[in-house]
Scaffold this motif. Structure first.
Motif, mmCIF file in Angstrom:
data_model
loop_
_atom_site.group_PDB
_atom_site.id
_atom_site.type_symbol
_atom_site.label_atom_id
_atom_site.label_comp_id
_atom_site.label_asym_id
_atom_site.label_seq_id
_atom_site.Cartn_x
_atom_site.Cartn_y
_atom_site.Cartn_z
ATOM 1 N N LEU A 2 0.831 -1.199 0.000
ATOM 2 C CA LEU A 2 0.000 0.000 0.000
ATOM 3 C C LEU A 2 0.872 1.258 0.000
ATOM 4 O O LEU A 2 0.580 2.221 -0.716
ATOM 5 N N LYS A 3 1.958 1.238 0.773
ATOM 6 C CA LYS A 3 2.874 2.377 0.809
ATOM 7 C C LYS A 3 3.481 2.618 -0.578
ATOM 8 O O LYS A 3 3.567 3.753 -1.051
ATOM 9 N N GLU A 4 3.876 1.545 -1.258
ATOM 10 C CA GLU A 4 4.452 1.655 -2.592
ATOM 11 C C GLU A 4 3.420 2.216 -3.583
ATOM 12 O O GLU A 4 3.754 3.066 -4.414
ATOM 13 N N LYS A 6 0.868 4.191 -2.865
ATOM 14 C CA LYS A 6 0.671 5.613 -2.557
ATOM 15 C C LYS A 6 1.823 6.457 -3.074
ATOM 16 O O LYS A 6 1.624 7.563 -3.569
ATOM 17 N N GLU A 7 3.059 5.956 -2.952
ATOM 18 C CA GLU A 7 4.215 6.690 -3.462
ATOM 19 C C GLU A 7 4.144 6.812 -4.989
ATOM 20 O O GLU A 7 4.437 7.870 -5.543
ATOM 21 N N THR A 8 3.752 5.732 -5.648
ATOM 22 C CA THR A 8 3.603 5.754 -7.112
ATOM 23 C C THR A 8 2.516 6.742 -7.513
ATOM 24 O O THR A 8 2.680 7.519 -8.461
ATOM 25 N N GLN A 9 1.414 6.731 -6.778
ATOM 26 C CA GLN A 9 0.311 7.648 -7.076
ATOM 27 C C GLN A 9 0.752 9.097 -6.875
ATOM 28 O O GLN A 9 0.460 9.960 -7.701
ATOM 29 N N THR A 10 1.483 9.373 -5.814
ATOM 30 C CA THR A 10 1.974 10.724 -5.544
ATOM 31 C C THR A 10 2.917 11.180 -6.653
ATOM 32 O O THR A 10 2.823 12.307 -7.137
#
Length: 187
Positions: A2-4, A6-10
């Motif tokens: 999930l963290k990965e 979110k980082e990709t989305q950001t």
């Protein structure tokens, strides 16, 4: 995971914002050209090309030559993120993948109005085709024309490059008129 995600989305949202700013810079240049054209037409400014009888590019719709040989890799209009997210981007031009150094030709008679470097677009030419219509050629390498040169359909303007590109040699190409963009594939 999930963290990965979110980082990709950001990162992707940041890229979309940057592309929007870059597109606004290009649109602002075309708006400046159009305002100057209107002042010339009203007689407020001298017009070096007042004697040129531009053909009407709208009459050539669906008959214009391609500016370069290659494969369309980015389509015009609203496109979904190829990475699989539910994000969309609105492309105001197309991208044509071509070999580095391939000649880029004018699609119609006109006058070179702008030669510049724009972040995200690289070396860019804007051709005035009269009556408020412009074609834009970006990611160029060698440029063979100068500002205010009169050009004919099929004249070589430049060569395909990778300036300002993150994905190799290509031509980013757009048609603008009446303060709007048009799908080059339909022209």
């Amino acid at each position: 995971l999930l963290k990965e995600i979110k980082e990709t989305q950001t990162a992707f949202l940041s890229l979309l914002k940057r592309k929007k700013r870059e597109r606004e810079q290009l649109t602002a240049l075309i708006d400046q050209l159009e305002r100057a054209r209107r002042r010339q037409r009203s007689g407020d400014v001298s017009n070096d090309y007042a004697q040129i009888d531009f053909d009407d590019i709208t009459k050539a719709k669906c008959k214009l030559p391609w500016p370069v040989k290659g494969k369309i890799i980015t389509k015009y209009g609203r496109q979904r993120d190829p990475g699989g997210s539910k994000t969309y981007i609105n492309n105001t031009d197309i991208e044509i993948q071509s070999k580095l150094g391939t000649p880029v030709k004018s699609i119609f008679t006109g006058v070179i109005r702008v030669i510049t470097y724009l972040p995200g677009y690289g070396n860019t030419l804007i051709v005035d085709h009269g009556k408020g219509y412009y074609s834009v050629y970006s990611h160029l390498d060698e440029i063979y024309v100068q500002k205010d040169d009169f050009i004919n359909t099929g004249d070589v303007l430049a060569t395909v490059g990778d300036s300002g590109s993150f994905s190799g040699a290509k031509l980013q190409f757009g048609i603008y008129g009446s303060q709007d963009s048009y799908n080059p594939e339909k022209w």
